[in-house]
Motif scaffolding. Sequence first.
Motif, PDB file in Angstrom:
ATOM      1  N   TYR A 118      -0.013  -9.138 -29.906  1.00 40.91           N
ATOM      2  CA  TYR A 118      -1.413  -8.787 -30.133  1.00 40.91           C
ATOM      3  C   TYR A 118      -2.060  -9.675 -31.194  1.00 40.91           C
ATOM      4  O   TYR A 118      -3.268  -9.900 -31.188  1.00 40.91           O
ATOM      5  CB  TYR A 118      -1.500  -7.309 -30.551  1.00 40.91           C
ATOM      6  CG  TYR A 118      -2.748  -6.631 -30.084  1.00 40.91           C
ATOM      7  CD1 TYR A 118      -2.732  -5.779 -28.987  1.00 40.91           C
ATOM      8  CD2 TYR A 118      -3.970  -6.860 -30.718  1.00 40.91           C
ATOM      9  CE1 TYR A 118      -3.889  -5.169 -28.550  1.00 40.91           C
ATOM     10  CE2 TYR A 118      -5.129  -6.250 -30.278  1.00 40.91           C
ATOM     11  CZ  TYR A 118      -5.082  -5.405 -29.193  1.00 40.91           C
ATOM     12  OH  TYR A 118      -6.227  -4.804 -28.758  1.00 40.91           O
ATOM     13  N   VAL A 144       3.767   9.111 -28.710  1.00 37.64           N
ATOM     14  CA  VAL A 144       2.411   9.464 -28.294  1.00 37.64           C
ATOM     15  C   VAL A 144       1.958   8.389 -27.313  1.00 37.64           C
ATOM     16  O   VAL A 144       2.141   7.190 -27.577  1.00 37.64           O
ATOM     17  CB  VAL A 144       1.433   9.508 -29.485  1.00 37.64           C
ATOM     18  CG1 VAL A 144       0.095  10.084 -29.033  1.00 37.64           C
ATOM     19  CG2 VAL A 144       2.004  10.318 -30.637  1.00 37.64           C
ATOM     20  N   ALA A 171      -8.443   5.622 -35.751  1.00 39.51           N
ATOM     21  CA  ALA A 171      -8.509   6.762 -34.830  1.00 39.51           C
ATOM     22  C   ALA A 171      -7.463   7.828 -35.156  1.00 39.51           C
ATOM     23  O   ALA A 171      -7.680   9.015 -34.884  1.00 39.51           O
ATOM     24  CB  ALA A 171      -8.322   6.276 -33.387  1.00 39.51           C
ATOM     25  N   TRP A 193      -6.196 -11.476 -31.770  1.00 40.20           N
ATOM     26  CA  TRP A 193      -7.094 -11.599 -32.939  1.00 40.20           C
ATOM     27  C   TRP A 193      -7.382 -13.078 -33.229  1.00 40.20           C
ATOM     28  O   TRP A 193      -8.526 -13.457 -33.508  1.00 40.20           O
ATOM     29  CB  TRP A 193      -6.470 -10.975 -34.181  1.00 40.20           C
ATOM     30  CG  TRP A 193      -6.122  -9.506 -34.046  1.00 40.20           C
ATOM     31  CD1 TRP A 193      -4.868  -8.955 -34.140  1.00 40.20           C
ATOM     32  CD2 TRP A 193      -7.009  -8.401 -33.798  1.00 40.20           C
ATOM     33  NE1 TRP A 193      -4.929  -7.597 -33.962  1.00 40.20           N
ATOM     34  CE2 TRP A 193      -6.227  -7.225 -33.752  1.00 40.20           C
ATOM     35  CE3 TRP A 193      -8.389  -8.311 -33.601  1.00 40.20           C
ATOM     36  CZ2 TRP A 193      -6.777  -5.967 -33.528  1.00 40.20           C
ATOM     37  CZ3 TRP A 193      -8.936  -7.052 -33.371  1.00 40.20           C
ATOM     38  CH2 TRP A 193      -8.139  -5.904 -33.339  1.00 40.20           C
ATOM     39  N   GLY A 236       4.750  -2.476 -27.190  1.00 43.29           N
ATOM     40  CA  GLY A 236       5.714  -3.416 -27.776  1.00 43.29           C
ATOM     41  C   GLY A 236       6.393  -2.837 -29.005  1.00 43.29           C
ATOM     42  O   GLY A 236       7.629  -2.747 -29.077  1.00 43.29           O
ATOM     43  N   LEU A 237       5.599  -2.420 -29.984  1.00 38.24           N
ATOM     44  CA  LEU A 237       6.176  -1.830 -31.187  1.00 38.24           C
ATOM     45  C   LEU A 237       6.879  -0.513 -30.861  1.00 38.24           C
ATOM     46  O   LEU A 237       7.977  -0.242 -31.353  1.00 38.24           O
ATOM     47  CB  LEU A 237       5.060  -1.530 -32.204  1.00 38.24           C
ATOM     48  CG  LEU A 237       4.552  -2.669 -33.068  1.00 38.24           C
ATOM     49  CD1 LEU A 237       3.306  -2.211 -33.831  1.00 38.24           C
ATOM     50  CD2 LEU A 237       5.616  -3.104 -34.078  1.00 38.24           C
ATOM     51  N   GLY A 238       6.222   0.309 -30.053  1.00 33.34           N
ATOM     52  CA  GLY A 238       6.712   1.668 -29.808  1.00 33.34           C
ATOM     53  C   GLY A 238       8.095   1.706 -29.176  1.00 33.34           C
ATOM     54  O   GLY A 238       8.944   2.512 -29.574  1.00 33.34           O
ATOM     55  N   CYS A 260       1.288  -0.725 -39.872  1.00 30.44           N
ATOM     56  CA  CYS A 260       1.334  -2.191 -39.826  1.00 30.44           C
ATOM     57  C   CYS A 260       0.110  -2.782 -39.132  1.00 30.44           C
ATOM     58  O   CYS A 260       0.079  -3.984 -38.872  1.00 30.44           O
ATOM     59  CB  CYS A 260       2.606  -2.651 -39.125  1.00 30.44           C
ATOM     60  SG  CYS A 260       2.570  -2.333 -37.363  1.00 30.44           S
ATOM     61  N   ILE A 289       2.523 -14.780 -41.452  1.00 37.51           N
ATOM     62  CA  ILE A 289       3.169 -14.545 -40.158  1.00 37.51           C
ATOM     63  C   ILE A 289       3.118 -15.870 -39.395  1.00 37.51           C
ATOM     64  O   ILE A 289       2.040 -16.426 -39.134  1.00 37.51           O
ATOM     65  CB  ILE A 289       2.447 -13.438 -39.357  1.00 37.51           C
ATOM     66  CG1 ILE A 289       2.502 -12.085 -40.097  1.00 37.51           C
ATOM     67  CG2 ILE A 289       3.057 -13.318 -37.953  1.00 37.51           C
ATOM     68  CD1 ILE A 289       3.858 -11.443 -40.236  1.00 37.51           C
ATOM     69  N   MET A 331      -3.871  -7.974 -22.733  1.00 39.72           N
ATOM     70  CA  MET A 331      -3.369  -7.197 -23.876  1.00 39.72           C
ATOM     71  C   MET A 331      -4.537  -6.689 -24.729  1.00 39.72           C
ATOM     72  O   MET A 331      -4.562  -5.535 -25.149  1.00 39.72           O
ATOM     73  CB  MET A 331      -2.440  -8.082 -24.706  1.00 39.72           C
ATOM     74  CG  MET A 331      -1.698  -7.359 -25.790  1.00 39.72           C
ATOM     75  SD  MET A 331      -0.487  -8.443 -26.575  1.00 39.72           S
ATOM     76  CE  MET A 331       0.926  -8.246 -25.533  1.00 39.72           C
TER      77      MET A 331
HETATM   78  N1  LIG Z   1       1.752  -6.245 -39.285  1.00 37.13           N
HETATM   79  C1  LIG Z   1       2.682  -6.645 -38.457  1.00 37.13           C
HETATM   80  O1  LIG Z   1       3.664  -7.245 -38.906  1.00 37.13           O
HETATM   81  C2  LIG Z   1       2.572  -6.369 -37.003  1.00 37.13           C
HETATM   82  C3  LIG Z   1       3.628  -6.699 -36.137  1.00 37.13           C
HETATM   83  C4  LIG Z   1       3.526  -6.408 -34.786  1.00 37.13           C
HETATM   84  C5  LIG Z   1       2.350  -5.825 -34.288  1.00 37.13           C
HETATM   85  N2  LIG Z   1       1.333  -5.557 -35.127  1.00 37.13           N
HETATM   86  C6  LIG Z   1       0.080  -4.956 -34.622  1.00 37.13           C
HETATM   87  O2  LIG Z   1       0.353  -3.661 -34.116  1.00 37.13           O
HETATM   88  C7  LIG Z   1      -0.561  -3.331 -33.078  1.00 37.13           C
HETATM   89  C8  LIG Z   1       0.208  -2.821 -31.850  1.00 37.13           C
HETATM   90  O3  LIG Z   1       1.049  -3.864 -31.378  1.00 37.13           O
HETATM   91  P1  LIG Z   1       1.897  -3.697 -30.036  1.00 37.13           P
HETATM   92  O4  LIG Z   1       2.570  -4.974 -29.791  1.00 37.13           O
HETATM   93  O5  LIG Z   1       2.697  -2.469 -30.062  1.00 37.13           O
HETATM   94  O6  LIG Z   1       0.696  -3.522 -28.981  1.00 37.13           O
HETATM   95  P2  LIG Z   1       0.755  -2.892 -27.531  1.00 37.13           P
HETATM   96  O7  LIG Z   1       2.053  -3.161 -26.867  1.00 37.13           O
HETATM   97  O8  LIG Z   1      -0.510  -3.325 -26.874  1.00 37.13           O
HETATM   98  O9  LIG Z   1       0.700  -1.329 -27.806  1.00 37.13           O
HETATM   99  C9  LIG Z   1      -0.381  -0.709 -28.442  1.00 37.13           C
HETATM  100  C10 LIG Z   1      -0.345   0.785 -28.131  1.00 37.13           C
HETATM  101  O10 LIG Z   1      -1.408   1.420 -28.834  1.00 37.13           O
HETATM  102  C11 LIG Z   1      -1.749   2.589 -28.126  1.00 37.13           C
HETATM  103  N3  LIG Z   1      -3.158   2.884 -28.327  1.00 37.13           N
HETATM  104  C12 LIG Z   1      -4.230   2.216 -27.852  1.00 37.13           C
HETATM  105  N4  LIG Z   1      -5.369   2.825 -28.233  1.00 37.13           N
HETATM  106  C13 LIG Z   1      -5.014   3.888 -28.975  1.00 37.13           C
HETATM  107  C14 LIG Z   1      -5.742   4.918 -29.633  1.00 37.13           C
HETATM  108  N5  LIG Z   1      -7.078   4.955 -29.612  1.00 37.13           N
HETATM  109  N6  LIG Z   1      -5.040   5.868 -30.280  1.00 37.13           N
HETATM  110  C15 LIG Z   1      -3.703   5.852 -30.296  1.00 37.13           C
HETATM  111  N7  LIG Z   1      -2.943   4.898 -29.686  1.00 37.13           N
HETATM  112  C16 LIG Z   1      -3.604   3.934 -29.043  1.00 37.13           C
HETATM  113  C17 LIG Z   1      -1.461   2.323 -26.654  1.00 37.13           C
HETATM  114  O11 LIG Z   1      -0.734   3.409 -26.153  1.00 37.13           O
HETATM  115  P3  LIG Z   1      -1.394   4.628 -25.369  1.00 37.13           P
HETATM  116  O12 LIG Z   1      -2.726   4.213 -24.820  1.00 37.13           O
HETATM  117  O13 LIG Z   1      -0.395   4.924 -24.282  1.00 37.13           O
HETATM  118  O14 LIG Z   1      -1.509   5.737 -26.377  1.00 37.13           O
HETATM  119  C18 LIG Z   1      -0.528   1.089 -26.671  1.00 37.13           C
HETATM  120  O15 LIG Z   1       0.737   1.359 -26.110  1.00 37.13           O
HETATM  121  C19 LIG Z   1      -1.389  -4.592 -32.843  1.00 37.13           C
HETATM  122  O16 LIG Z   1      -2.623  -4.499 -33.530  1.00 37.13           O
HETATM  123  C20 LIG Z   1      -0.545  -5.700 -33.444  1.00 37.13           C
HETATM  124  O17 LIG Z   1      -1.300  -6.823 -33.851  1.00 37.13           O
HETATM  125  C21 LIG Z   1       1.422  -5.795 -36.473  1.00 37.13           C
END
Ligand SMILES: NC(=O)c1ccc[n+]([C@@H]2O[C@H](COP(=O)([O-])OP(=O)(O)OC[C@H]3O[C@@H](n4cnc5c(N)ncnc54)[C@H](OP(=O)(O)O)[C@@H]3O)[C@@H](O)[C@H]2O)c1
Length: 425
Positions: free
Chosen positions: A76, A245, A318, A80, A226-228, A336, A157, A401
Amino acid sequence: MSETDQRRSVVTAGTDVVPVGELPPLGRVPSHMHAQVVRQDRYGDPAEAFRPEVVPTPEIGPHEVLIAVMAAGINYNNVWAARGYPVDQVAVRQKRGEPEDFHIGGSDASGIVYAVGSDVTGIEVGQHVITHPGWWDAQDPWVREGRDPMIANSARIYGYDTNYGSFGQFTRVQAHQVLPKAEHLTWAEAAAPTLVGTTAYRMLHGWAGNTVEKDDVVLIWGGSGGLGTQASQLARLAGAVPVAVVSDAERGAYAEKYGAAGWIDRRRFSHWGIPPLVDDKAGQREWTAGARAFGKRVWEIVGSRRDPALVFEHPGAATIPTSIFVCRPGGMVVICAGTTGYDAMVDLRYHWTRQKRLQGSHGTNDAQAIAYNDLVRSGKIDPVLGRTVAFGEIGAAHATMGRGEDVFGNVSALVGAASPDAGRA
Ligand SMILES: NC(=O)c1ccc[n+]([C@@H]2O[C@H](COP(=O)([O-])OP(=O)(O)OC[C@H]3O[C@@H](n4cnc5c(N)ncnc54)[C@H](OP(=O)(O)O)[C@@H]3O)[C@@H](O)[C@H]2O)c1
């Protein structure tokens, strides 16, 4: 495509660039390479922002390694970067004195070492490796004092804050980022999980006083993502009870496949975002009823009235009020990202009286990355590769994505690998 873009994408005559999907002889580094490039005048929709171009292959410094990328993980963070929001990465780097007027992202790579810097030891040309995303300046006083380098001012990063990530045929990394590739995985599988997996590992194991323990309930937002999917597996391995969730039953089933004890459909609730302010008694009552009902779903899945010791957060605005509400006294909400927004609200009354912790977490340090990668290498953690795309589809995959449509695990792009099955030993 604009005229400028057309000029940029033309293969420079006379260069020794190798076609995507092929490799030059081991150790021979071509002067130019193909890359998916983001430029400031294309910031916006990732489908438009990324364009294939031929650019000079980066040179490496004494502590760096050049890797021929076989596959690149899509994350993700480069949604950005492609939008140029909230950070214009090209401008930030130029301000620091870096000359490039473009961004080559990509924070996950699997590949083959093609060159090592003069001061690098223990890494050799030809090794099959993956990269972890933690990057810092070894001369940073914080790092020299032996503190956690990912908290240093210089921490970045790789492939988001730094240039020459894995969306080019060659990527430039610091030597400490290089880890052995799991032999049983394909190139695409090996490139898929490390950014999210190491981030999840740090979130669950990195914050003393609130590290994950046996029988802890762990609430995991985005349980099929991905994270989940990494967080659920890591929580399970620690003997904890992950509760996912998600937003539909298919995603719930996917989360369960990777360790979740059960799942909550967030669409059944409506108390999201900033709650009514403290003096709005009726509004507060209504909001609290929603949050309580959500907490009850956690108890139903767990089979007893146990609240989460850890809440694994990344949606942000949210969900933060609910995360803090359901977290048990003395527990931790570890976050994160703020994918749904950065302006989150905390009701401090409960936060201090119930002595909860809201902890930011970002990236990984070396020890955490090694520990996580060892779990992948031993087969205890599945990389959860949801789908594989071609090099030319990197922009479109980020757009998907960014629209929230890539909801099953991780995505990889083939770069040097000729097929999705290649790379397994
Ligand atoms: N700081 C760091 O080191 C770091 C590292 C990795 C990722 N990240 C960040 O973490 C975020 C998620 O990454 P990812 O790879 O897991 O993304 P992803 O695979 O796209 O998963 C994001 C999840 O968020 C959920 N979601 C979407 N809208 C939502 C809402 N309104 N309320 C609750 N859940 C919601 C979705 O699940 P549902 O719709 O099924 O609920 C989706 O499975 C991104 O912003 C990414 O940039 C940060």
